[in-house]
Design a protein around this motif. Structure first.
Motif, mmCIF file in Angstrom:
data_model
loop_
_atom_site.group_PDB
_atom_site.id
_atom_site.type_symbol
_atom_site.label_atom_id
_atom_site.label_comp_id
_atom_site.label_asym_id
_atom_site.label_seq_id
_atom_site.Cartn_x
_atom_site.Cartn_y
_atom_site.Cartn_z
ATOM 1 N N GLU A 61 -36.521 -44.484 30.504
ATOM 2 C CA GLU A 61 -36.396 -45.012 31.867
ATOM 3 C C GLU A 61 -37.759 -45.399 32.406
ATOM 4 O OE1 GLU A 61 -35.474 -46.535 35.310
ATOM 5 O OE2 GLU A 61 -33.976 -46.095 33.777
ATOM 6 N N LEU A 62 -37.842 -46.569 32.991
ATOM 7 C CA LEU A 62 -39.077 -47.115 33.526
ATOM 8 C C LEU A 62 -39.437 -46.526 34.897
ATOM 9 C CD1 LEU A 62 -41.300 -49.203 33.009
ATOM 10 C CD2 LEU A 62 -39.817 -50.919 34.019
ATOM 11 N N ASP A 63 -38.428 -46.263 35.728
ATOM 12 C CA ASP A 63 -38.661 -45.749 37.072
ATOM 13 C C ASP A 63 -38.872 -44.234 37.023
ATOM 14 O OD1 ASP A 63 -38.387 -46.191 40.138
ATOM 15 O OD2 ASP A 63 -37.042 -44.504 39.684
ATOM 16 N N LYS A 64 -39.969 -43.751 37.589
ATOM 17 C CA LYS A 64 -40.327 -42.328 37.508
ATOM 18 C C LYS A 64 -39.292 -41.419 38.160
ATOM 19 C CE LYS A 64 -43.242 -38.804 36.840
ATOM 20 N NZ LYS A 64 -42.471 -37.599 36.774
ATOM 21 N N GLU A 65 -38.797 -41.770 39.315
ATOM 22 C CA GLU A 65 -37.826 -40.906 40.001
ATOM 23 C C GLU A 65 -36.524 -40.798 39.213
ATOM 24 O OE1 GLU A 65 -37.346 -42.017 44.097
ATOM 25 O OE2 GLU A 65 -39.498 -41.940 44.462
ATOM 26 N N ARG A 66 -36.056 -41.908 38.664
ATOM 27 C CA ARG A 66 -34.835 -41.855 37.852
ATOM 28 C C ARG A 66 -35.081 -41.113 36.548
ATOM 29 N NH1 ARG A 66 -33.970 -47.237 40.138
ATOM 30 N NH2 ARG A 66 -34.937 -48.185 38.316
ATOM 31 N N TYR A 67 -36.254 -41.310 35.958
ATOM 32 C CA TYR A 67 -36.613 -40.570 34.745
ATOM 33 C C TYR A 67 -36.576 -39.064 35.010
ATOM 34 C CZ TYR A 67 -39.738 -37.843 31.884
ATOM 35 O OH TYR A 67 -40.273 -36.823 31.149
ATOM 36 N N ASP A 68 -37.134 -38.612 36.129
ATOM 37 C CA ASP A 68 -37.155 -37.188 36.448
ATOM 38 C C ASP A 68 -35.741 -36.614 36.445
ATOM 39 O OD1 ASP A 68 -39.921 -37.117 36.681
ATOM 40 O OD2 ASP A 68 -39.901 -37.348 38.873
ATOM 41 N N ILE A 69 -34.783 -37.349 36.978
ATOM 42 C CA ILE A 69 -33.392 -36.900 36.999
ATOM 43 C C ILE A 69 -32.806 -36.934 35.595
ATOM 44 C CG2 ILE A 69 -31.085 -37.419 37.880
ATOM 45 C CD1 ILE A 69 -32.577 -38.546 40.422
ATOM 46 N N ALA A 70 -33.051 -38.022 34.872
ATOM 47 C CA ALA A 70 -32.523 -38.159 33.506
ATOM 48 C C ALA A 70 -33.041 -37.051 32.594
ATOM 49 C CB ALA A 70 -32.877 -39.526 32.934
ATOM 50 N N SER A 71 -34.285 -36.672 32.775
ATOM 51 C CA SER A 71 -34.860 -35.640 31.907
ATOM 52 C C SER A 71 -34.188 -34.287 32.102
ATOM 53 C CB SER A 71 -36.367 -35.530 32.125
ATOM 54 O OG SER A 71 -36.664 -35.034 33.409
ATOM 55 N N GLU A 72 -33.494 -34.116 33.202
ATOM 56 C CA GLU A 72 -32.754 -32.880 33.455
ATOM 57 C C GLU A 72 -31.368 -32.886 32.812
ATOM 58 O OE1 GLU A 72 -33.909 -30.115 35.066
ATOM 59 O OE2 GLU A 72 -35.854 -31.139 35.124
ATOM 60 N N VAL A 73 -30.792 -34.063 32.577
ATOM 61 C CA VAL A 73 -29.408 -34.128 32.076
ATOM 62 C C VAL A 73 -29.303 -34.599 30.625
ATOM 63 C CG1 VAL A 73 -28.460 -34.451 34.395
ATOM 64 C CG2 VAL A 73 -28.942 -36.450 32.974
ATOM 65 N N LEU A 74 -30.361 -35.188 30.089
ATOM 66 C CA LEU A 74 -30.349 -35.648 28.698
ATOM 67 C C LEU A 74 -31.145 -34.689 27.821
ATOM 68 C CD1 LEU A 74 -30.967 -39.485 29.226
ATOM 69 C CD2 LEU A 74 -28.775 -38.287 28.957
ATOM 70 N N ASP A 75 -30.843 -34.683 26.535
ATOM 71 C CA ASP A 75 -31.573 -33.818 25.610
ATOM 72 C C ASP A 75 -33.026 -34.252 25.472
ATOM 73 O OD1 ASP A 75 -29.262 -32.266 24.906
ATOM 74 O OD2 ASP A 75 -28.599 -33.965 23.696
ATOM 75 N N ASN A 76 -33.249 -35.561 25.467
ATOM 76 C CA ASN A 76 -34.591 -36.119 25.302
ATOM 77 C C ASN A 76 -34.725 -37.319 26.223
ATOM 78 O OD1 ASN A 76 -35.397 -34.686 22.588
ATOM 79 N ND2 ASN A 76 -33.336 -35.470 22.299
ATOM 80 N N ALA A 77 -35.811 -37.385 26.963
ATOM 81 C CA ALA A 77 -36.040 -38.529 27.844
ATOM 82 C C ALA A 77 -37.518 -38.899 27.817
ATOM 83 C CB ALA A 77 -35.604 -38.212 29.275
ATOM 84 N N VAL A 78 -37.759 -40.197 27.920
ATOM 85 C CA VAL A 78 -39.115 -40.722 27.909
ATOM 86 C C VAL A 78 -39.286 -41.606 29.142
ATOM 87 C CG1 VAL A 78 -40.720 -42.253 26.689
ATOM 88 C CG2 VAL A 78 -39.249 -40.699 25.400
ATOM 89 N N TRP A 79 -40.407 -41.428 29.822
ATOM 90 C CA TRP A 79 -40.746 -42.286 30.950
ATOM 91 C C TRP A 79 -41.593 -43.416 30.406
ATOM 92 C CZ3 TRP A 79 -45.289 -41.260 34.677
ATOM 93 C CH2 TRP A 79 -45.303 -42.211 35.696
ATOM 94 N N GLY A 80 -41.052 -44.624 30.397
ATOM 95 C CA GLY A 80 -41.796 -45.748 29.869
ATOM 96 C C GLY A 80 -40.945 -46.995 29.761
ATOM 97 N N ASP A 81 -41.495 -47.995 29.111
ATOM 98 C CA ASP A 81 -40.855 -49.294 28.938
ATOM 99 C C ASP A 81 -40.347 -49.406 27.509
ATOM 100 O OD1 ASP A 81 -40.238 -51.997 28.583
ATOM 101 O OD2 ASP A 81 -41.852 -52.669 29.891
#
Length: 104
Positions: A61-81
């Motif tokens: 996920e590119l957007d930091k706020e959405r990434y923060d939420i995704a990182s809580e519900v997905l097994d693996n998440a990356v903040w980036g493009d």
């Protein structure tokens, strides 16, 4: 939507949950499958798709706020493009979730 308004949302178009559940009904996700969403938003579409399957979820996920939420519900998440920064092995994922506006 005007281009400026679209850019303000960072082109974020959430797939409605009812649509995600309809798509999930036609999928056969094996235990341990790796699922990737390269524009995962808050991670809800991939989370719903993977629930009760034993699949491993990966989101970018590119957007930091959405990434923060995704990182809580997905097994693996990356903040980036994902377009420029994501590198994956060939045949590394069993499912790639892409998000056109399915409900239009």
């Amino acid at each position: 939507m005007a281009r400026f308004a679209s850019q303000m949302k960072m082109d974020y178009y959430k797939t409605p949950e009812v649509v995600v559940r309809q798509i999930k009904k036609i999928l056969n996700i094996p235990l341990g499958a790796k699922l990737l969403d390269t524009c995962c938003g808050k991670g809800s579409a991939l989370q719903i798709t993977a629930e009760d399957t034993g699949a491993i979820t990966y989101g970018v996920e590119l957007d930091k706020e959405r990434y923060d939420i995704a990182s809580e519900v997905l097994d693996n998440a990356v903040w980036g493009d994902a377009l420029y920064e994501l590198r994956t092995p060939e045949k590394g994922f069993g499912l790639l979730w892409l998000n056109p506006p399915y409900d239009l």
